[in-house]
Design a protein around this motif. Structure first.
Motif, short mmCIF file in Angstrom:
data_model
loop_
_atom_site.label_atom_id
_atom_site.label_comp_id
_atom_site.label_asym_id
_atom_site.label_seq_id
_atom_site.Cartn_x
_atom_site.Cartn_y
_atom_site.Cartn_z
N ARG A 181 103.98 -38.81 -41.16
CA ARG A 181 104.65 -37.51 -41.01
C ARG A 181 105.21 -37.35 -39.60
O ARG A 181 106.33 -36.88 -39.41
CB ARG A 181 103.65 -36.40 -41.32
N LEU A 182 104.45 -37.75 -38.59
CA LEU A 182 104.93 -37.68 -37.21
C LEU A 182 106.18 -38.54 -37.02
O LEU A 182 107.12 -38.15 -36.32
CB LEU A 182 103.84 -38.14 -36.24
N ALA A 183 106.19 -39.71 -37.66
CA ALA A 183 107.35 -40.59 -37.55
C ALA A 183 108.59 -39.97 -38.19
O ALA A 183 109.70 -40.04 -37.65
CB ALA A 183 107.05 -41.94 -38.20
N ASP A 184 108.41 -39.33 -39.35
CA ASP A 184 109.54 -38.70 -40.03
C ASP A 184 110.11 -37.53 -39.24
O ASP A 184 111.31 -37.28 -39.25
CB ASP A 184 109.12 -38.22 -41.43
N VAL A 185 109.25 -36.80 -38.56
CA VAL A 185 109.68 -35.59 -37.84
C VAL A 185 110.19 -35.91 -36.44
O VAL A 185 111.27 -35.48 -36.04
CB VAL A 185 108.53 -34.57 -37.77
N TYR A 186 109.43 -36.69 -35.68
CA TYR A 186 109.75 -36.90 -34.27
C TYR A 186 110.53 -38.18 -34.00
O TYR A 186 110.99 -38.39 -32.88
CB TYR A 186 108.47 -36.90 -33.44
N GLY A 187 110.65 -39.06 -34.99
CA GLY A 187 111.43 -40.26 -34.80
C GLY A 187 110.62 -41.52 -35.06
O GLY A 187 109.52 -41.69 -34.51
N ARG A 188 111.16 -42.40 -35.90
CA ARG A 188 110.43 -43.61 -36.26
C ARG A 188 110.43 -44.63 -35.13
O ARG A 188 109.45 -45.34 -34.92
CB ARG A 188 111.04 -44.19 -37.53
N LYS A 189 111.54 -44.72 -34.40
CA LYS A 189 111.57 -45.66 -33.28
C LYS A 189 110.58 -45.23 -32.21
O LYS A 189 109.84 -46.07 -31.67
CB LYS A 189 112.98 -45.73 -32.69
N LEU A 242 103.01 -56.62 -27.63
CA LEU A 242 103.95 -56.23 -26.58
C LEU A 242 105.35 -56.75 -26.89
O LEU A 242 106.35 -56.06 -26.62
CB LEU A 242 103.46 -56.78 -25.24
N LEU A 243 105.44 -57.93 -27.49
CA LEU A 243 106.75 -58.45 -27.91
C LEU A 243 107.36 -57.57 -29.01
O LEU A 243 108.58 -57.39 -29.05
CB LEU A 243 106.60 -59.89 -28.41
N CYS A 244 106.51 -57.02 -29.88
CA CYS A 244 107.00 -56.08 -30.89
C CYS A 244 107.62 -54.85 -30.23
O CYS A 244 108.67 -54.35 -30.67
CB CYS A 244 105.86 -55.63 -31.81
N PHE A 245 106.98 -54.36 -29.19
CA PHE A 245 107.53 -53.21 -28.45
C PHE A 245 108.90 -53.54 -27.89
O PHE A 245 109.85 -52.76 -28.02
CB PHE A 245 106.58 -52.81 -27.33
N ILE A 246 109.04 -54.70 -27.27
CA ILE A 246 110.32 -55.09 -26.68
C ILE A 246 111.38 -55.24 -27.77
O ILE A 246 112.52 -54.77 -27.63
CB ILE A 246 110.16 -56.40 -25.88
N GLY A 247 111.01 -55.90 -28.87
CA GLY A 247 111.95 -56.07 -29.97
C GLY A 247 112.38 -54.74 -30.56
O GLY A 247 113.56 -54.53 -30.87
N GLY A 248 111.44 -53.81 -30.73
CA GLY A 248 111.77 -52.49 -31.26
C GLY A 248 112.65 -51.70 -30.32
O GLY A 248 113.58 -51.00 -30.74
#
Length: 529
Positions: free
Chosen positions: A84-92, A195-201
């Motif tokens: 729900r937080l992702a849908d409201v405040y942003g998925r990225k 951490l690589l996931c964070f950079i990729g995202g």
């Protein structure tokens, strides 16, 4: 449903999807799939390291339970809130914050000085995964409109679960055995990958767009009710067989009843909030925000949304119970070491990748009922093979065949299921729908292992001292087989006559092109599937 074939309606999102390059699309899929791999590996890497931990810290077996359980407990119980937080405040935003949080806490786990600290950090660690996984599903749904690319993207994401499970087990086993830091090395590696996931995202995922909802408040009352209820229920399921008087222990009974009541109150509260929000004459109140989860979402597509959740739950009961008892069978009954067990389970990795590749290519051609039924039936047969296994016969007769078949249910159901709910859910609730799906798989894991453990122990209590304990393992697998057959029956009954879940280019004639194609409204999206 009638003999007439029902085809899943083609839906058109009102949210524009930006054009993207092939490289950008690949990086997005790789990033979110890596999050799923890391999520699975965080569980299995610790499972293989438990004997080493037990010796290093001189622990009793009862002190080992929470090292394994704390992570899936916190992540599974927070999926819905974080979705729900992702849908409201942003998925990225949610994905990136979750990945940084998970990387930091995972690194901290590697420096734990004692078992109590590790238990607490493992529970906190799951919060990061709870933020990343629902956001990942919402990101895929937004980034890839209905197309062949969407089918491949969702199937690749689903492949992350078996790949992560084998990766965590194999790499964790190697690091435990061949590095000076033993079990701590797994945490260091997974922290770096996160951490690589964070950079990729950060570099590949589209910027968040405002939610289509006018009222973006969060139902914190519902968040408390569902989180507390799930925590209590999952805690009881994991501790029921370990309590002093097992399921008759007073605090186990009380916590189970309280957990079920909280979940019941949560469902009523969501129905009440949805009713208030639908009434245009209802006065504004700070106590009546939009529901965390619309109660009506379970009835979408003529109830098939709820049916898909039931299939996910029962199939994971079978699959994870099979996995749990097969590892114990190999290590405790057959006396194989961890690496010998990993080698015998490695076909799951190959089969899992192949299954998801198949779904990615064929989701637009094969009706969803065949994917679901064939998958759940294959997992059921895997359970059946170990329910009648003869240890004297070669691994290739029972073990290999079962290992290849076992993962088909998980991969077919996860791939087809997430594609299905992405079509049924509205644009502003994609992460919540994905969170619900993942919550059901987590509950299925807890229930499947718990019920089969009860059966295993009851059969063991009837055996004479020194009697062969193979009957206990067989009984557990018979129970897992029953769960798999139940998933198959639900699939046949509820999805017979439903079409494909992947995108198929519509056949158009010149007259159709002149008239234009109709746009499917939100109301039709909710009713049809």
């Amino acid at each position: 449903m009638g003999a007439e074939k029902e085809v899943i309606s083609r839906t058109v999102s009102r949210t524009p999807t930006p054009a993207r390059s092939f490289l950008n699309a690949c990086v997005i899929v790789l990033t979110v799939t890596s999050s799923m791999i890391i999520n699975s590996a965080n569980s299995t890497s610790m499972a293989i390291a438990i004997p080493t931990l037990e010796k290093e810290w001189q622990l009793d077996p009862t002190q080992l339970q929470w090292i394994i359980s704390a992570y899936p407990l916190s992540s599974g119980c927070l999926f819905l809130v974080c979705g729900r937080l992702a849908d409201v405040y942003g998925r990225k935003k949610t994905f990136c914050v979750g990945s940084v949080f998970l990387a930091s806490v995972t690194l901290a786990c590697g420096f734990s000085p004692n078992v109590m600290t590790l238990d607490i950090l493992r529970g906190i660690q799951g919060i990061g995964a709870a933020a990343m996984i629902p956001a990942s599903l919402g990101i895929l749904a937004h980034s890839f409109p209905p197309s062949r690319a969407r089918s491949i993207a969702f199937a690749t994401f689903a492949a992350g679960a078996p790949v992560g499970a084998i990766f965590g087990t194999a790499v964790g086993g190697v690091l435990v055995e061949y590095t000076a830091k033993t079990w701590r090395s797994s945490f260091y590696l997974l922290s770096a990958l996160t951490l690589l996931c964070f950079i990729g995202g950060l570099i590949s995922i589209d910027q968040d767009i405002p939610s289509e909802e006018l009222d973006k408040r969060i139902d914190w009352i519902g968040a408390f009710l569902v989180t507390a209820g799930l925590v209590l229920v999952v805690f009881v399921l994991s501790q029921g067989e370990l309590a002093p008087q097992k399921w008759g222990t007073p605090y186990i009974i009380v916590l189970l009843i309280l957990g079920i009541c909280l979940i019941g109150v949560f469902l009523y509260w969501q129905h009440y909030l949805e009713t208030i929000q639908a009434d245009v004459d209802s006065p504004y109140s700070i106590w009546t925000p939009p529901p965390l989860m619309k109660f009506s979402i379970w009835t979408r597509a003529n109830g098939r949304f709820g049916a898909m959740m039931a299939i996910a739950f029962t199939n994971w009961c079978a699959f994870l119970a099979w996995t749990f008892w097969v590892q114990l069978y190999y290590q405790n009954y057959m006396q194989y070491n961890p690496m010998q067990t990993v080698i015998r389970l490695f076909p799951m990795f190959v089969s899992g990748v192949a299954c998801n590749f198949f779904v990615g290519l064929m989701a637009s051609r094969v009706p969803v009922v065949y994917l679901v039924v064939v998958g759940t039936l294959a997992t059921s047969v895997a359970c059946l093979l170990f329910a009648v296994i003869n240890p004297a016969i070669t691994y290739w007769a029972f073990g290999f065949t079962a290992t290849v078949l076992s993962v088909m249910g998980a991969d077919f159901v996860f791939s087809a299921g997430t594609l299905f709910i992405a079509r049924v859910a509205l644009p502003h609730e994609q992460s919540v729908a994905g969170a619900l799906f993942n919550t059901m798989t987590q509950l299925g894991t807890a229930v499947g292992v718990t019920v089969t453990t009860v059966v295993y122990n009851n059969v063991g209590s009837r055996l004479a001292p020194g009697e062969d304990v193979l009957a206990m393992y067989r009984a557990a697998q018979w129970t897992a087989f029953a769960f798999g057959i139940l998933a198959t029956v639900i699939g046949v009954i509820c999805f017979r006559g439903v079409g494909v879940v992947g995108f198929r280019e519509p056949k158009t004639s010149s007259s159709t092109m002149e008239q234009g194609s109709p746009v499917v409204t939100d109301e039709k999206r909710q009713k049809n599937a």
